[in-house]
Motif scaffolding. Structure first.
Motif, PDB file in Angstrom:
ATOM      1  N   GLN A  76      40.749  38.399  55.682  1.00 19.41           N
ATOM      2  CA  GLN A  76      40.341  39.550  55.678  1.00 19.41           C
ATOM      3  C   GLN A  76      41.477  40.342  56.542  1.00 19.41           C
ATOM      4  O   GLN A  76      41.571  41.695  56.215  1.00 19.41           O
ATOM      5  CB  GLN A  76      39.071  40.069  56.384  1.00 19.41           C
ATOM      6  CG  GLN A  76      37.888  39.571  55.555  1.00 19.41           C
ATOM      7  CD  GLN A  76      36.457  39.675  56.074  1.00 19.41           C
ATOM      8  OE1 GLN A  76      36.435  39.876  57.367  1.00 19.41           O
ATOM      9  NE2 GLN A  76      35.457  39.587  55.362  1.00 19.41           N
ATOM     10  N   GLY A  77      42.400  39.793  57.077  1.00 23.87           N
ATOM     11  CA  GLY A  77      43.426  40.616  58.012  1.00 23.87           C
ATOM     12  C   GLY A  77      44.302  41.148  56.956  1.00 23.87           C
ATOM     13  O   GLY A  77      44.452  40.841  55.890  1.00 23.87           O
ATOM     14  N   GLY A  78      45.246  41.889  57.290  1.00 23.97           N
ATOM     15  CA  GLY A  78      46.271  42.851  56.742  1.00 23.97           C
ATOM     16  C   GLY A  78      47.457  41.808  56.605  1.00 23.97           C
ATOM     17  O   GLY A  78      47.559  40.512  56.999  1.00 23.97           O
ATOM     18  N   GLU A  84      49.989  45.869  53.701  1.00 29.56           N
ATOM     19  CA  GLU A  84      48.793  45.476  52.615  1.00 29.56           C
ATOM     20  C   GLU A  84      48.755  44.155  52.428  1.00 29.56           C
ATOM     21  O   GLU A  84      49.683  43.331  52.692  1.00 29.56           O
ATOM     22  CB  GLU A  84      49.027  46.122  51.133  1.00 29.56           C
ATOM     23  CG  GLU A  84      48.967  47.575  51.214  1.00 29.56           C
ATOM     24  CD  GLU A  84      49.278  48.293  49.637  1.00 29.56           C
ATOM     25  OE1 GLU A  84      48.579  47.462  48.651  1.00 29.56           O
ATOM     26  OE2 GLU A  84      49.614  49.268  49.553  1.00 29.56           O
ATOM     27  N   ARG A  85      47.421  43.594  52.128  1.00 29.80           N
ATOM     28  CA  ARG A  85      47.376  42.278  52.028  1.00 29.80           C
ATOM     29  C   ARG A  85      47.978  41.827  50.616  1.00 29.80           C
ATOM     30  O   ARG A  85      47.652  42.273  49.637  1.00 29.80           O
ATOM     31  CB  ARG A  85      45.576  42.070  51.778  1.00 29.80           C
ATOM     32  CG  ARG A  85      45.262  40.449  51.651  1.00 29.80           C
ATOM     33  CD  ARG A  85      43.841  40.383  51.983  1.00 29.80           C
ATOM     34  NE  ARG A  85      43.323  38.994  51.452  1.00 29.80           N
ATOM     35  CZ  ARG A  85      42.257  38.566  50.993  1.00 29.80           C
ATOM     36  NH1 ARG A  85      41.695  39.424  50.589  1.00 29.80           N
ATOM     37  NH2 ARG A  85      42.313  37.374  50.622  1.00 29.80           N
ATOM     38  N   PRO A  86      48.543  40.605  50.677  1.00 30.39           N
ATOM     39  CA  PRO A  86      49.506  40.242  49.695  1.00 30.39           C
ATOM     40  C   PRO A  86      48.319  39.821  48.343  1.00 30.39           C
ATOM     41  O   PRO A  86      47.176  39.295  48.676  1.00 30.39           O
ATOM     42  CB  PRO A  86      50.226  39.061  49.867  1.00 30.39           C
ATOM     43  CG  PRO A  86      49.474  38.622  51.224  1.00 30.39           C
ATOM     44  CD  PRO A  86      49.069  39.671  51.878  1.00 30.39           C
ATOM     45  N   LYS A  87      48.710  39.916  47.227  1.00 28.84           N
ATOM     46  CA  LYS A  87      48.060  39.623  46.091  1.00 28.84           C
ATOM     47  C   LYS A  87      47.889  37.943  46.115  1.00 28.84           C
ATOM     48  O   LYS A  87      48.670  37.226  46.509  1.00 28.84           O
ATOM     49  CB  LYS A  87      48.899  39.937  44.667  1.00 28.84           C
ATOM     50  CG  LYS A  87      48.039  39.454  43.485  1.00 28.84           C
ATOM     51  CD  LYS A  87      48.869  39.849  42.281  1.00 28.84           C
ATOM     52  CE  LYS A  87      48.427  39.230  40.922  1.00 28.84           C
ATOM     53  NZ  LYS A  87      49.263  39.628  39.896  1.00 28.84           N
ATOM     54  N   PRO A  88      46.695  37.529  45.512  1.00 27.52           N
ATOM     55  CA  PRO A  88      46.421  36.010  45.834  1.00 27.52           C
ATOM     56  C   PRO A  88      47.486  35.504  44.815  1.00 27.52           C
ATOM     57  O   PRO A  88      47.944  35.618  43.717  1.00 27.52           O
ATOM     58  CB  PRO A  88      45.213  35.787  45.270  1.00 27.52           C
ATOM     59  CG  PRO A  88      44.606  37.222  45.628  1.00 27.52           C
ATOM     60  CD  PRO A  88      45.595  38.034  45.325  1.00 27.52           C
ATOM     61  N   ALA A  89      48.016  34.099  45.179  1.00 29.61           N
ATOM     62  CA  ALA A  89      48.909  33.146  44.632  1.00 29.61           C
ATOM     63  C   ALA A  89      48.220  32.605  43.421  1.00 29.61           C
ATOM     64  O   ALA A  89      48.518  32.222  42.268  1.00 29.61           O
ATOM     65  CB  ALA A  89      49.776  32.203  45.583  1.00 29.61           C
ATOM     66  N   ALA A  90      46.841  32.178  43.800  1.00 29.31           N
ATOM     67  CA  ALA A  90      46.051  31.251  42.700  1.00 29.31           C
ATOM     68  C   ALA A  90      45.351  32.521  41.784  1.00 29.31           C
ATOM     69  O   ALA A  90      44.910  33.315  42.316  1.00 29.31           O
ATOM     70  CB  ALA A  90      45.119  30.380  43.478  1.00 29.31           C
ATOM     71  N   SER A  91      45.260  32.146  40.586  1.00 27.08           N
ATOM     72  CA  SER A  91      44.476  32.969  39.619  1.00 27.08           C
ATOM     73  C   SER A  91      43.148  32.375  39.433  1.00 27.08           C
ATOM     74  O   SER A  91      42.220  33.085  38.829  1.00 27.08           O
ATOM     75  CB  SER A  91      45.084  32.513  38.374  1.00 27.08           C
ATOM     76  OG  SER A  91      45.047  31.323  37.901  1.00 27.08           O
ATOM     77  N   GLY A  92      42.676  31.258  40.251  1.00 23.52           N
ATOM     78  CA  GLY A  92      41.230  30.964  40.057  1.00 23.52           C
ATOM     79  C   GLY A  92      41.019  29.773  41.340  1.00 23.52           C
ATOM     80  O   GLY A  92      41.796  29.263  41.694  1.00 23.52           O
TER      81      GLY A  92
END
Length: 109
Positions: A76-78, A84-92
């Motif tokens: 939940q952290g920045g 901004e919080r980075p985009k997830p590397a995993a798609s699922g």
């Protein structure tokens, strides 16, 4: 009885390096958690884009306490530097849960 949690992550080829760097930057973050026993990040070698994040815990309660405390805070952290919080590397992602019924360690020399 120990429990194993395996987070199954679908990671596109172009995001593999990002995922591995993120795990490396948080190395040892879980090790101090009460009830933690083992961690491994498993990279696929052929025919799949699925990484496995293997953790082993003393019991379900220890895992849940980590999920509701340190894990929740980390996700939940920045982002780095408070941005901004980075985009997830995993798609699922899927979480598998197991109880350890039998185990063996390496042979002694």
């Amino acid at each position: 009885m120990s429990v194993v949690k395996i987070n199954v992550l679908t990671v596109p080829a172009e995001q593999r390096e990002t995922l591995e760097k993120r795990f490396a930057s948080r190395a040892h973050a879980v090790e101090g958690s009460d009830g933690f026993e083992w961690f491994e990040l498993l990279r696929p070698v052929e025919g799949t884009d699925t990484y496995l994040v293997y953790t082993r815990w003393r019991d379900e309660e220890s895992f849940q306490a980590w999920m509701e405390g340190p894990m929740k805070s980390a996700h939940q952290g920045g982002g780095e530097g408070g941005g901004e919080r980075p985009k997830p590397a995993a798609s699922g992602s899927t979480l598998w849960s197991f109880e350890v019924v039998q185990s063996a360690g390496p042979k002694s020399a």
